[in-house]
Scaffold this active site. Structure first.
Site, PDB file in Angstrom:
ATOM      1  N   SER A  22       0.812  -1.229   0.000  1.00  6.87           N
ATOM      2  CA  SER A  22       0.000   0.000   0.000  1.00  6.87           C
ATOM      3  C   SER A  22       0.845   1.278   0.000  1.00  6.87           C
ATOM      4  CB  SER A  22      -0.965   0.004   1.185  1.00  6.87           C
ATOM      5  OG  SER A  22      -1.920  -1.010   1.011  1.00  6.87           O
ATOM      6  N   LYS A  69      -9.343  -5.358  11.258  1.00  3.80           N
ATOM      7  CA  LYS A  69     -10.523  -4.758  10.609  1.00  3.80           C
ATOM      8  C   LYS A  69     -11.795  -4.882  11.450  1.00  3.80           C
ATOM      9  CE  LYS A  69      -8.953  -5.396   5.874  1.00  3.80           C
ATOM     10  NZ  LYS A  69      -9.259  -5.838   4.523  1.00  3.80           N
ATOM     11  N   ASP A 105     -13.468  -2.035   0.946  1.00  4.28           N
ATOM     12  CA  ASP A 105     -13.109  -3.319   0.320  1.00  4.28           C
ATOM     13  C   ASP A 105     -14.171  -3.756  -0.686  1.00  4.28           C
ATOM     14  OD1 ASP A 105     -10.655  -3.798   1.517  1.00  4.28           O
ATOM     15  OD2 ASP A 105     -11.537  -4.784   3.261  1.00  4.28           O
ATOM     16  N   ALA A 129     -15.522 -17.309   4.179  1.00  4.39           N
ATOM     17  CA  ALA A 129     -16.549 -16.692   5.025  1.00  4.39           C
ATOM     18  C   ALA A 129     -15.942 -15.782   6.082  1.00  4.39           C
ATOM     19  CB  ALA A 129     -17.388 -17.787   5.685  1.00  4.39           C
ATOM     20  N   GLY A 130     -14.718 -15.311   5.861  1.00  2.62           N
ATOM     21  CA  GLY A 130     -14.081 -14.370   6.784  1.00  2.62           C
ATOM     22  C   GLY A 130     -14.493 -12.938   6.451  1.00  2.62           C
ATOM     23  N   TYR A 219      -3.078 -11.334  -3.472  1.00  2.00           N
ATOM     24  CA  TYR A 219      -2.314 -10.698  -4.553  1.00  2.00           C
ATOM     25  C   TYR A 219      -0.825 -11.030  -4.524  1.00  2.00           C
ATOM     26  CZ  TYR A 219      -1.073  -6.861  -1.334  1.00  2.00           C
ATOM     27  OH  TYR A 219      -0.600  -6.104  -0.280  1.00  2.00           O
ATOM     28  N   GLY A 240      -5.584 -10.187  -7.793  1.00  2.00           N
ATOM     29  CA  GLY A 240      -5.951  -9.603  -6.501  1.00  2.00           C
ATOM     30  C   GLY A 240      -5.589  -8.141  -6.355  1.00  2.00           C
TER      31      GLY A 240
HETATM   32  P1  ATR Z   1     -10.209 -12.651   6.558  1.00  5.49           P
HETATM   33  O1  ATR Z   1     -10.925 -11.839   7.611  1.00  5.49           O
HETATM   34  O2  ATR Z   1      -8.942 -12.013   6.083  1.00  5.49           O
HETATM   35  O3  ATR Z   1     -11.099 -13.036   5.420  1.00  5.49           O
HETATM   36  P2  ATR Z   1     -10.425 -14.993   8.231  1.00  5.49           P
HETATM   37  O4  ATR Z   1     -11.521 -14.368   8.997  1.00  5.49           O
HETATM   38  O5  ATR Z   1      -9.342 -15.679   8.991  1.00  5.49           O
HETATM   39  O6  ATR Z   1      -9.691 -13.975   7.288  1.00  5.49           O
HETATM   40  O7  ATR Z   1     -11.107 -16.033   7.191  1.00  5.49           O
HETATM   41  C1  ATR Z   1     -10.347 -16.920   6.470  1.00  5.49           C
HETATM   42  C2  ATR Z   1     -11.205 -17.730   5.484  1.00  5.49           C
HETATM   43  O8  ATR Z   1     -10.296 -18.631   4.812  1.00  5.49           O
HETATM   44  C3  ATR Z   1     -12.272 -18.608   6.119  1.00  5.49           C
HETATM   45  O9  ATR Z   1     -13.348 -18.737   5.206  1.00  5.49           O
HETATM   46  C4  ATR Z   1     -11.536 -19.958   6.283  1.00  5.49           C
HETATM   47  O10 ATR Z   1     -12.391 -21.072   6.324  1.00  5.49           O
HETATM   48  P3  ATR Z   1     -13.022 -21.603   7.730  1.00  5.49           P
HETATM   49  O11 ATR Z   1     -14.148 -20.670   8.063  1.00  5.49           O
HETATM   50  O12 ATR Z   1     -13.467 -22.966   7.415  1.00  5.49           O
HETATM   51  O13 ATR Z   1     -11.887 -21.548   8.727  1.00  5.49           O
HETATM   52  C5  ATR Z   1     -10.762 -19.976   4.993  1.00  5.49           C
HETATM   53  N1  ATR Z   1      -9.604 -20.872   5.008  1.00  5.49           N
HETATM   54  C6  ATR Z   1      -8.411 -20.659   5.608  1.00  5.49           C
HETATM   55  N2  ATR Z   1      -7.567 -21.694   5.359  1.00  5.49           N
HETATM   56  C7  ATR Z   1      -8.255 -22.572   4.558  1.00  5.49           C
HETATM   57  C8  ATR Z   1      -7.937 -23.833   3.944  1.00  5.49           C
HETATM   58  N3  ATR Z   1      -6.739 -24.387   4.087  1.00  5.49           N
HETATM   59  N4  ATR Z   1      -8.879 -24.422   3.168  1.00  5.49           N
HETATM   60  C9  ATR Z   1     -10.085 -23.853   2.996  1.00  5.49           C
HETATM   61  N5  ATR Z   1     -10.467 -22.672   3.566  1.00  5.49           N
HETATM   62  C10 ATR Z   1      -9.553 -22.032   4.330  1.00  5.49           C
END
Ligand code: ATR
Length: 283
Positions: A22, A69, A105, A129-130, A219, A240
């Protein structure tokens, strides 16, 4: 209270943040468009206390990145409906009553995904779903896309789908033929594919069809395993850094309270990011 006089002080705060691109992207715009501002990266591990310090030192605007965030949303004096709905802020601006919060975002995701075509009525699959996935789903829904969420963990995926009125499919069932038809847009919002991790695909490549728009919010590397495979299968790939730069322009306009020459700003940012990322790829 310290008041910077020649320039607006801006920063990205995160932990870790040393590898953020950034500052490079923002300062390229300031130099080219003669904006009197400077932008630095600051590693912040005590968010509440550090936000007070940054206000006292005279910082005017902040980009907020991993892992702050969601916590930042609870520390702002004012927030708009969009950031509340997403449940996270990625942008802070110092106002009279303290830090105000916004989320850009979703703007970055929508602008990057449009590729010149409207998103309305298009079938989109969001992987993850994060917090990042929440912003992408919000943006797609706002544009009228038909969104399905998939996630490794059912509980988190279903909660996201429910809060935005989307369908949910468990990731492990995605390779079943019924679920892999008809997606026109796929957005990868997990950390799978990040540099330094195992180079795997988050979902089966049987999902990928020629002409589909595929974006990875990761990215680094610029060519994630998913984007690499998508290009081989004739998909339209959106890297990305496109989301990064479009959300960045929206941040700048809010901090500076003026509209910038968008197309020019975007191109300056793109050039800076692509140069940095291609230098990395060459190493
Ligand atoms: P952010 O806020 O940056 O999106 P996060 O809240 O940690 O980060 O969310 C990470 C996402 O990556 C989640 O959807 C996570 O899936 P889970 O809810 O099942 O934990 C997904 N994720 C991380 N590692 C993964 C993996 N090896 N395979 C599939 N999904 C993964």
């Amino acid at each position: 209270m310290i008041q910077p006089v020649q320039s607006k002080l801006l920063a990205v705060i995160g932990h870790p943040v040393a590898h953020s691109l950034s500052p490079l992207m923002m300062n390229a715009v300031f130099t080219s468009l003669n904006v009197p501002a400077v932008y630095v990266a600051l590693d912040v591990d005590d968010l509440e206390k550090d936000l007070q310090t940054l206000a006292a030192v005279g910082f005017h605007g902040l980009s907020v990145t991993i892992p702050h965030k969601e916590a930042a949303l609870g520390l702002v004096s004012e927030v708009d409906e969009t950031a509340s709905a997403i449940g996270a802020v990625n942008t802070l601006r110092l106002g009279d009553g303290g830090w105000q919060g916004r989320n850009t975002d979703w703007i970055g995701a929508v602008e990057a995904l449009k590729c010149g075509a409207p998103l309305h009525s298009r079938k989109a699959l969001v992987i993850g779903a994060g917090g990042a996935a929440r912003a992408v789903v919000y943006g797609l829904k706002r544009e009228g896309a038909l969104v399905t969420v998939t996630n490794r963990t059912r509980e988190r995926g279903e909660a996201l789908a429910e809060s935005f009125g989307c369908d949910f499919v468990l990731m492990e069932t995605l390779s079943e033929p019924l679920d892999q038809t008809g997606y026109e847009i796929v957005v990868q919002c997990t950390s799978v594919g990040l540099e330094g991790r195992e180079p795997i695909l988050p979902v089966s490549d049987s999902l990928l069809r020629p002409g589909m728009v595929v974006m990875d919010i990761v990215y680094r590397p610029a060519w994630t395993p998913l984007l690499h495979r998508a290009a081989q299968k004739g998909c339209r790939v959106v890297k990305g850094h496109e989301m990064l730069l479009h959300q960045g322009i929206a941040q700048l306009e809010w901090w500076l309270e003026q509209s910038l020459p968008r197309a020019e700003g975007v191109q300056i940012m793109r050039n800076a990011l692509e140069k940095a990322l291609s230098n990395e790829a060459g190493h």
